[in-house]
Design a protein around this motif. Structure first.
Motif, mmCIF file in Angstrom:
data_model
loop_
_atom_site.group_PDB
_atom_site.id
_atom_site.type_symbol
_atom_site.label_atom_id
_atom_site.label_comp_id
_atom_site.label_asym_id
_atom_site.label_seq_id
_atom_site.Cartn_x
_atom_site.Cartn_y
_atom_site.Cartn_z
ATOM 1 N N ALA A 14 -25.773 52.821 -35.177
ATOM 2 C CA ALA A 14 -26.178 51.724 -34.296
ATOM 3 C C ALA A 14 -25.436 50.451 -34.689
ATOM 4 O O ALA A 14 -25.293 50.146 -35.874
ATOM 5 C CB ALA A 14 -27.684 51.516 -34.384
ATOM 6 N N GLY A 15 -24.939 49.756 -33.680
ATOM 7 C CA GLY A 15 -24.180 48.541 -33.904
ATOM 8 C C GLY A 15 -22.680 48.737 -33.943
ATOM 9 O O GLY A 15 -21.918 47.765 -33.857
ATOM 10 N N SER A 63 -28.096 48.158 -18.192
ATOM 11 C CA SER A 63 -28.352 48.572 -19.565
ATOM 12 C C SER A 63 -27.145 48.397 -20.480
ATOM 13 O O SER A 63 -27.294 48.385 -21.706
ATOM 14 C CB SER A 63 -28.812 50.024 -19.600
ATOM 15 O OG SER A 63 -27.831 50.869 -19.027
ATOM 16 N N ARG A 67 -22.221 44.575 -23.216
ATOM 17 C CA ARG A 67 -21.865 45.386 -24.396
ATOM 18 C C ARG A 67 -20.674 46.297 -24.115
ATOM 19 O O ARG A 67 -19.866 46.550 -25.012
ATOM 20 C CB ARG A 67 -23.055 46.249 -24.814
ATOM 21 C CG ARG A 67 -24.281 45.459 -25.217
ATOM 22 C CD ARG A 67 -25.350 46.375 -25.817
ATOM 23 N NE ARG A 67 -25.827 47.383 -24.869
ATOM 24 C CZ ARG A 67 -25.773 48.695 -25.091
ATOM 25 N NH1 ARG A 67 -25.268 49.168 -26.221
ATOM 26 N NH2 ARG A 67 -26.248 49.541 -24.182
ATOM 27 N N SER A 85 -21.709 47.265 -29.855
ATOM 28 C CA SER A 85 -23.148 47.139 -30.151
ATOM 29 C C SER A 85 -23.919 48.353 -29.663
ATOM 30 O O SER A 85 -24.938 48.246 -28.991
ATOM 31 C CB SER A 85 -23.707 45.859 -29.498
ATOM 32 O OG SER A 85 -23.020 44.718 -29.948
ATOM 33 N N LYS A 87 -26.292 51.501 -29.239
ATOM 34 C CA LYS A 87 -27.688 51.732 -29.556
ATOM 35 C C LYS A 87 -27.981 53.231 -29.501
ATOM 36 O O LYS A 87 -27.284 53.968 -28.793
ATOM 37 C CB LYS A 87 -28.580 51.025 -28.539
ATOM 38 C CG LYS A 87 -28.319 49.542 -28.404
ATOM 39 C CD LYS A 87 -29.165 48.947 -27.283
ATOM 40 C CE LYS A 87 -28.912 47.459 -27.122
ATOM 41 N NZ LYS A 87 -29.725 46.879 -26.010
ATOM 42 N N PRO A 88 -29.014 53.688 -30.199
ATOM 43 C CA PRO A 88 -29.360 55.120 -30.123
ATOM 44 C C PRO A 88 -29.573 55.589 -28.687
ATOM 45 O O PRO A 88 -29.240 56.735 -28.360
ATOM 46 C CB PRO A 88 -30.636 55.201 -30.948
ATOM 47 C CG PRO A 88 -30.497 54.115 -31.963
ATOM 48 C CD PRO A 88 -29.825 52.987 -31.212
ATOM 49 N N GLU A 89 -30.082 54.729 -27.837
ATOM 50 C CA GLU A 89 -30.317 55.125 -26.445
ATOM 51 C C GLU A 89 -29.032 55.267 -25.630
ATOM 52 O O GLU A 89 -29.076 55.708 -24.484
ATOM 53 C CB GLU A 89 -31.262 54.141 -25.739
ATOM 54 C CG GLU A 89 -30.872 52.686 -25.872
ATOM 55 C CD GLU A 89 -31.615 51.989 -27.005
ATOM 56 O OE1 GLU A 89 -31.746 52.583 -28.107
ATOM 57 O OE2 GLU A 89 -32.065 50.836 -26.785
ATOM 58 N N ASP A 90 -27.888 54.925 -26.217
ATOM 59 C CA ASP A 90 -26.604 55.167 -25.560
ATOM 60 C C ASP A 90 -26.115 56.593 -25.787
ATOM 61 O O ASP A 90 -25.101 57.004 -25.221
ATOM 62 C CB ASP A 90 -25.544 54.188 -26.079
ATOM 63 C CG ASP A 90 -25.834 52.747 -25.702
ATOM 64 O OD1 ASP A 90 -25.619 51.868 -26.567
ATOM 65 O OD2 ASP A 90 -26.260 52.502 -24.561
ATOM 66 N N VAL A 125 -25.224 58.139 -31.194
ATOM 67 C CA VAL A 125 -25.455 56.915 -31.952
ATOM 68 C C VAL A 125 -26.701 57.118 -32.807
ATOM 69 O O VAL A 125 -27.794 57.318 -32.281
ATOM 70 C CB VAL A 125 -25.637 55.704 -31.027
ATOM 71 C CG1 VAL A 125 -25.755 54.422 -31.854
ATOM 72 C CG2 VAL A 125 -24.479 55.593 -30.045
ATOM 73 N N SER A 127 -29.539 55.939 -35.653
ATOM 74 C CA SER A 127 -30.256 54.680 -35.963
ATOM 75 C C SER A 127 -30.205 54.366 -37.447
ATOM 76 O O SER A 127 -29.767 55.167 -38.261
ATOM 77 C CB SER A 127 -31.703 54.789 -35.504
ATOM 78 O OG SER A 127 -32.323 55.888 -36.122
#
Length: 127
Positions: A14-15, A63, A67, A85, A87-90, A125, A127
């Motif tokens: 993440a990030g 969403s 980014r 950036s 995110k796990p949800e990506d 991705v 976390s």
């Protein structure tokens, strides 16, 4: 026929950032728009970003706005998706698609409006 080949996926934290590429080949390639879509396990395919081939107009899902950046290199028949950036949800399989003929702007968000699809590349991705 048009072939689309994605590359650049992988496992990141993440990030972090990743850049996906989608190279188009086959007959003299011309397209009205190129899009990126993604599909996570158990979810429907969703729109991520699109770019019109000639004018370079860009469109993003809320969403990813701010980014992700979609761009294209007409000389290389390649479209890119710079993802920052993350995110796990990506996490999803990311697939590029090509729309050959002109469509209404509202239709660039709709998977069914695209003519050709790549095989997809996995982005994970953690976390």
């Amino acid at each position: 026929q048009v072939q689309l080949v994605e590359s650049g996926g992988g496992l990141v934290q993440a990030g972090d950032s990743l850049r996906l590429s989608c190279a188009a080949s086959g007959r003299t390639f011309t397209a009205y728009a190129m899009g990126w879509f993604r599909q996570a396990p158990g979810k429907e395919r969703e729109f991520v970003a699109a770019i019109t081939w000639t004018s370079g107009n860009t469109y993003y899902a809320d969403s990813v706005k701010g980014r992700f950046t979609i761009s294209r290199d007409n000389a290389k028949n390649t479209v890119y998706l710079q993802m920052n950036s993350l995110k796990p949800e990506d996490t999803a399989v990311y697939t590029c698609a090509a729309r050959i003929r002109a469509i209404n702007v509202v239709d660039v968000f709709i998977p069914g409006k695209y003519d050709y699809w790549g095989q997809g590349t996995q982005v994970t991705v953690s976390s």
